[in-house]
Design an enzyme around this catalytic site. Structure first.
Site, PDB file in Angstrom:
ATOM      1  N   TYR A   1       8.626  -4.347   2.713  1.00 24.59           N
ATOM      2  CA  TYR A   1       7.720  -4.654   1.599  1.00 24.59           C
ATOM      3  C   TYR A   1       8.664  -5.456   0.567  1.00 24.59           C
ATOM      4  O   TYR A   1       8.429  -6.530   0.134  1.00 24.59           O
ATOM      5  CB  TYR A   1       7.045  -3.328   0.941  1.00 24.59           C
ATOM      6  CG  TYR A   1       6.229  -3.759  -0.265  1.00 24.59           C
ATOM      7  CD1 TYR A   1       5.093  -4.544  -0.275  1.00 24.59           C
ATOM      8  CD2 TYR A   1       6.833  -3.548  -1.552  1.00 24.59           C
ATOM      9  CE1 TYR A   1       4.367  -4.978  -1.293  1.00 24.59           C
ATOM     10  CE2 TYR A   1       6.241  -3.903  -2.739  1.00 24.59           C
ATOM     11  CZ  TYR A   1       4.982  -4.337  -2.583  1.00 24.59           C
ATOM     12  OH  TYR A   1       4.326  -4.734  -3.754  1.00 24.59           O
TER      13      TYR A   1
ATOM     14  N   LEU B   1      -8.595 -19.088  -9.616  1.00 28.08           N
ATOM     15  CA  LEU B   1      -9.063 -18.382  -8.193  1.00 28.08           C
ATOM     16  C   LEU B   1      -8.287 -17.278  -8.119  1.00 28.08           C
ATOM     17  O   LEU B   1      -6.993 -17.655  -8.102  1.00 28.08           O
ATOM     18  CB  LEU B   1      -8.869 -19.492  -7.159  1.00 28.08           C
ATOM     19  CG  LEU B   1      -9.374 -18.989  -5.674  1.00 28.08           C
ATOM     20  CD1 LEU B   1     -10.245 -19.791  -4.775  1.00 28.08           C
ATOM     21  CD2 LEU B   1      -8.243 -18.319  -5.009  1.00 28.08           C
TER      22      LEU B   1
HETATM   23  N1  LIG Z   1      -0.190  -0.891  -6.676  1.00 28.11           N
HETATM   24  C1  LIG Z   1       1.277  -1.040  -7.093  1.00 28.11           C
HETATM   25  O1  LIG Z   1       2.195  -0.117  -7.372  1.00 28.11           O
HETATM   26  C2  LIG Z   1       1.766  -2.497  -7.188  1.00 28.11           C
HETATM   27  C3  LIG Z   1       1.317  -3.584  -6.406  1.00 28.11           C
HETATM   28  N2  LIG Z   1       1.707  -4.729  -6.550  1.00 28.11           N
HETATM   29  C4  LIG Z   1       1.085  -5.923  -5.931  1.00 28.11           C
HETATM   30  O2  LIG Z   1      -0.183  -6.119  -6.295  1.00 28.11           O
HETATM   31  C5  LIG Z   1      -1.064  -6.836  -5.513  1.00 28.11           C
HETATM   32  C6  LIG Z   1      -2.391  -6.068  -5.512  1.00 28.11           C
HETATM   33  O3  LIG Z   1      -2.166  -4.904  -5.217  1.00 28.11           O
HETATM   34  P1  LIG Z   1      -3.103  -3.654  -5.715  1.00 28.11           P
HETATM   35  O4  LIG Z   1      -4.151  -4.056  -6.492  1.00 28.11           O
HETATM   36  O5  LIG Z   1      -2.164  -2.475  -6.238  1.00 28.11           O
HETATM   37  O6  LIG Z   1      -3.622  -2.984  -4.399  1.00 28.11           O
HETATM   38  P2  LIG Z   1      -5.062  -3.010  -3.752  1.00 28.11           P
HETATM   39  O7  LIG Z   1      -4.638  -2.236  -2.489  1.00 28.11           O
HETATM   40  O8  LIG Z   1      -6.071  -2.128  -4.534  1.00 28.11           O
HETATM   41  O9  LIG Z   1      -5.374  -4.229  -3.592  1.00 28.11           O
HETATM   42  C7  LIG Z   1      -4.802  -5.198  -2.415  1.00 28.11           C
HETATM   43  C8  LIG Z   1      -5.919  -6.197  -2.401  1.00 28.11           C
HETATM   44  O10 LIG Z   1      -5.310  -7.347  -1.514  1.00 28.11           O
HETATM   45  C9  LIG Z   1      -6.430  -7.564  -0.668  1.00 28.11           C
HETATM   46  N3  LIG Z   1      -5.974  -8.077   0.763  1.00 28.11           N
HETATM   47  C10 LIG Z   1      -5.057  -7.594   1.666  1.00 28.11           C
HETATM   48  N4  LIG Z   1      -4.846  -8.408   2.931  1.00 28.11           N
HETATM   49  C11 LIG Z   1      -5.601  -9.439   2.491  1.00 28.11           C
HETATM   50  C12 LIG Z   1      -5.758 -10.747   3.150  1.00 28.11           C
HETATM   51  N5  LIG Z   1      -5.563 -10.984   4.322  1.00 28.11           N
HETATM   52  N6  LIG Z   1      -6.588 -11.701   2.551  1.00 28.11           N
HETATM   53  C13 LIG Z   1      -7.255 -11.538   1.407  1.00 28.11           C
HETATM   54  N7  LIG Z   1      -7.044 -10.302   0.700  1.00 28.11           N
HETATM   55  C14 LIG Z   1      -6.329  -9.418   1.087  1.00 28.11           C
HETATM   56  C15 LIG Z   1      -7.214  -6.217  -0.180  1.00 28.11           C
HETATM   57  O11 LIG Z   1      -8.306  -6.384   0.490  1.00 28.11           O
HETATM   58  P3  LIG Z   1      -8.936  -5.260   1.305  1.00 28.11           P
HETATM   59  O12 LIG Z   1      -9.854  -4.287   0.511  1.00 28.11           O
HETATM   60  O13 LIG Z   1      -9.769  -6.338   2.264  1.00 28.11           O
HETATM   61  O14 LIG Z   1      -7.810  -4.600   2.264  1.00 28.11           O
HETATM   62  C16 LIG Z   1      -7.165  -5.928  -1.649  1.00 28.11           C
HETATM   63  O15 LIG Z   1      -8.407  -6.226  -2.436  1.00 28.11           O
HETATM   64  C17 LIG Z   1      -0.223  -6.944  -4.339  1.00 28.11           C
HETATM   65  O16 LIG Z   1       0.232  -7.945  -4.125  1.00 28.11           O
HETATM   66  C18 LIG Z   1       0.800  -6.074  -4.463  1.00 28.11           C
HETATM   67  O17 LIG Z   1       1.971  -6.066  -3.741  1.00 28.11           O
HETATM   68  C19 LIG Z   1       3.061  -5.126  -7.340  1.00 28.11           C
HETATM   69  C20 LIG Z   1       3.546  -4.015  -7.808  1.00 28.11           C
HETATM   70  C21 LIG Z   1       3.290  -2.623  -7.624  1.00 28.11           C
HETATM   71  C1  LIG Z   2      12.644   4.165  -9.361  1.00 26.59           C
HETATM   72  C2  LIG Z   2      13.238   5.017  -8.503  1.00 26.59           C
HETATM   73  C3  LIG Z   2      12.570   5.595  -7.225  1.00 26.59           C
HETATM   74  C4  LIG Z   2      11.196   4.915  -6.677  1.00 26.59           C
HETATM   75  C5  LIG Z   2      10.665   3.816  -7.007  1.00 26.59           C
HETATM   76  C6  LIG Z   2       9.295   3.431  -6.628  1.00 26.59           C
HETATM   77  C7  LIG Z   2       8.848   4.095  -5.773  1.00 26.59           C
HETATM   78  C8  LIG Z   2       8.826   2.319  -7.193  1.00 26.59           C
HETATM   79  C9  LIG Z   2       7.568   1.606  -6.792  1.00 26.59           C
HETATM   80  C10 LIG Z   2       7.316   0.427  -7.068  1.00 26.59           C
HETATM   81  C11 LIG Z   2       6.245  -0.171  -6.443  1.00 26.59           C
HETATM   82  C12 LIG Z   2       5.035   0.528  -5.885  1.00 26.59           C
HETATM   83  C13 LIG Z   2       5.942  -1.611  -6.576  1.00 26.59           C
HETATM   84  C14 LIG Z   2       5.069  -2.333  -5.760  1.00 26.59           C
HETATM   85  O1  LIG Z   2       5.200  -3.340  -5.756  1.00 26.59           O
HETATM   86  C15 LIG Z   2      13.200   6.226  -6.109  1.00 26.59           C
HETATM   87  C16 LIG Z   2      13.614   5.845  -4.727  1.00 26.59           C
HETATM   88  C17 LIG Z   2      12.225   7.447  -5.861  1.00 26.59           C
HETATM   89  C18 LIG Z   2      14.181   7.131  -7.007  1.00 26.59           C
HETATM   90  C19 LIG Z   2      15.244   6.357  -7.469  1.00 26.59           C
HETATM   91  C20 LIG Z   2      14.656   5.659  -8.772  1.00 26.59           C
END
Ligand SMILES: NC(=O)C1=CN([C@@H]2O[C@H](COP(=O)(O)OP(=O)(O)OC[C@H]3O[C@@H](n4cnc5c(N)ncnc54)[C@H](OP(=O)(O)O)[C@@H]3O)[C@@H](O)[C@H]2O)C=CC1
Ligand SMILES: CC1=C(/C=C/C(C)=C/C=C/C(C)=C/C=O)C(C)(C)CCC1
Length: 316
Positions: free
Chosen positions: A157, A10
């Protein structure tokens, strides 16, 4: 030899991004090892998943409604599973939040924790009793590099992902007694709708309560640098999904998996210097001192950590 019964997986948050890609890859597994319950909170968004799922729809992939922030929704979904049983739970649903803390309301901060922390815990609580009874199960959490290392202007976050890391690090030990595995997957930036949603919120905000200098650092220094990071280091959701499929397929899944080797050195800084000054100082320098050279410093980082460089130093 008889084929093993497919494992039920799931996944939460499958309307877009990583969740959608994980659901499709697992459903399309050539060995048909998985049956996927792909869930989303708003079924009006199911078209994209249906199209991507193709002929796996209603065969190895079924779509169900599930809002991780709602007790009834979670209970209803789990109760609908045959025997309420699940082999693998993937906590993917998540929301981001960026900006100066002074301008973010406590209610908005709580919303992030409601989804990223309490939402995942609500799911874990719902599946644990059955998993413990059967002495079998796997809980996967899509955490983040920000669950290991904070990033400026992502304070809340990052805190929500750190909270998840602490929770799971504690729980994983107890669950091993019940043959239940916990796996944290920690992607760096991923090119999904995640960044776009954040930018839409930023465009709407006037940053009430934040001083002019902080707003300027956020808009003129952080935002372009962050965009650069997504462009130079960003992974595709497909590659993150592939890493998760590998974790799920393992007989003894690892507790942690970072999906982006380019980002690993930035996380490792905190382990190289226990005072924490190396990581705080490096992030400060990258963001505020080398801003003009940001593109160059990111290229250097890429060069030092990219796999072609590693290949050269690996003995044949
Ligand atoms: N993108 C990135 O840079 C990164 C993302 N992540 C993590 O990866 C995961 C997925 O993100 P990503 O695919 O990038 O982003 P998206 O925004 O594409 O996807 C997020 C998903 O979470 C859903 N969601 C939000 N709130 C709820 C809720 N209450 N119940 C059920 N579903 C919900 C959204 O649904 P809806 O469309 O309805 O809003 C959507 O399907 C997250 O946990 C994020 O923190 C981690 C590292 C980096
Ligand atoms: C590395 C780095 C940066 C930004 C990092 C970012 C933006 C990371 C994003 C990560 C995500 C989106 C994770 C989601 O879960 C800065 C602060 C610009 C400058 C210093 C080095």
């Amino acid at each position: 030899m008889a084929k093993a019964t497919p494992r039920t997986v799931l996944i939460t948050g499958c309307s877009s991004g990583i969740g959608l890609r994980m659901a499709v890859q697992l459903a399309q597994d050539p060995g048909k090892r998985f049956h996927v319950i792909a869930t989303m909170r708003d079924l009006r968004k199911k078209d994209k998943l249906e199209a991507a799922a193709g002929d796996t729809l209603n065969k190895t992939l079924t779509i169900q409604r599930l809002d991780v922030c709602n007790d009834e929704s979670v209970t209803e979904c789990i109760n609908s599973l045959p025997g309420k049983q699940l082999d693998v739970l993937v906590n993917n649903a998540g929301v981001g939040l960026v900006g100066p803390v002074e301008s973010i309301s406590i209610d908005d901060m709580k919303r992030v924790f409601e989804t990223n922390f309490f939402g995942a815990i609500r799911m874990i609580k719902a599946v644990l009793p059955e998993m413990k009874k059967r002495q079998k199960g796997h809980i996967v959490v899509i955490s983040s590099v920000m669950g290991l290392q904070g990033v400026p202007f992502n304070d809340v976050y990052a805190a929500s992902k750190f909270a998840m890391e602490g929770f799971c690090e504690s729980l994983a030990v107890q669950l091993l007694k019940f043959n239940i595995f916990v796996s944290m997957v920690e992607p760096g930036p991923v090119n999904t709708e995640f960044e776009m949603k954040l930018m839409e919120e930023v465009a709407r905000s006037e940053f009430p309560g934040a001083d002019a200098a902080t707003v300027r650092y956020f808009k003129e220094v952080y935002l372009p640098a962050s965009h650069e990071i997504f462009t130079t280091m960003g992974q595709t959701p497909e590659s993150v999904a592939k890493a998760v499929v590998n974790v799920i397929a393992k007989e003894r899944p690892p507790f942690r998996t970072q999906t982006n080797t380019l980002y690993t050195p930035l996380v490792a800084l905190k382990y190289a210097d226990t005072s924490g000054d190396l990581s705080v100082g490096t992030y400060y320098n990258l963001l505020f001192r080398f801003t003009g050279l940001f593109h160059l410093s990111m290229s250097c980082l890429k060069c030092i950590t990219c796999s072609c460089f590693r290949r050269r130093v690996t003995p044949a």
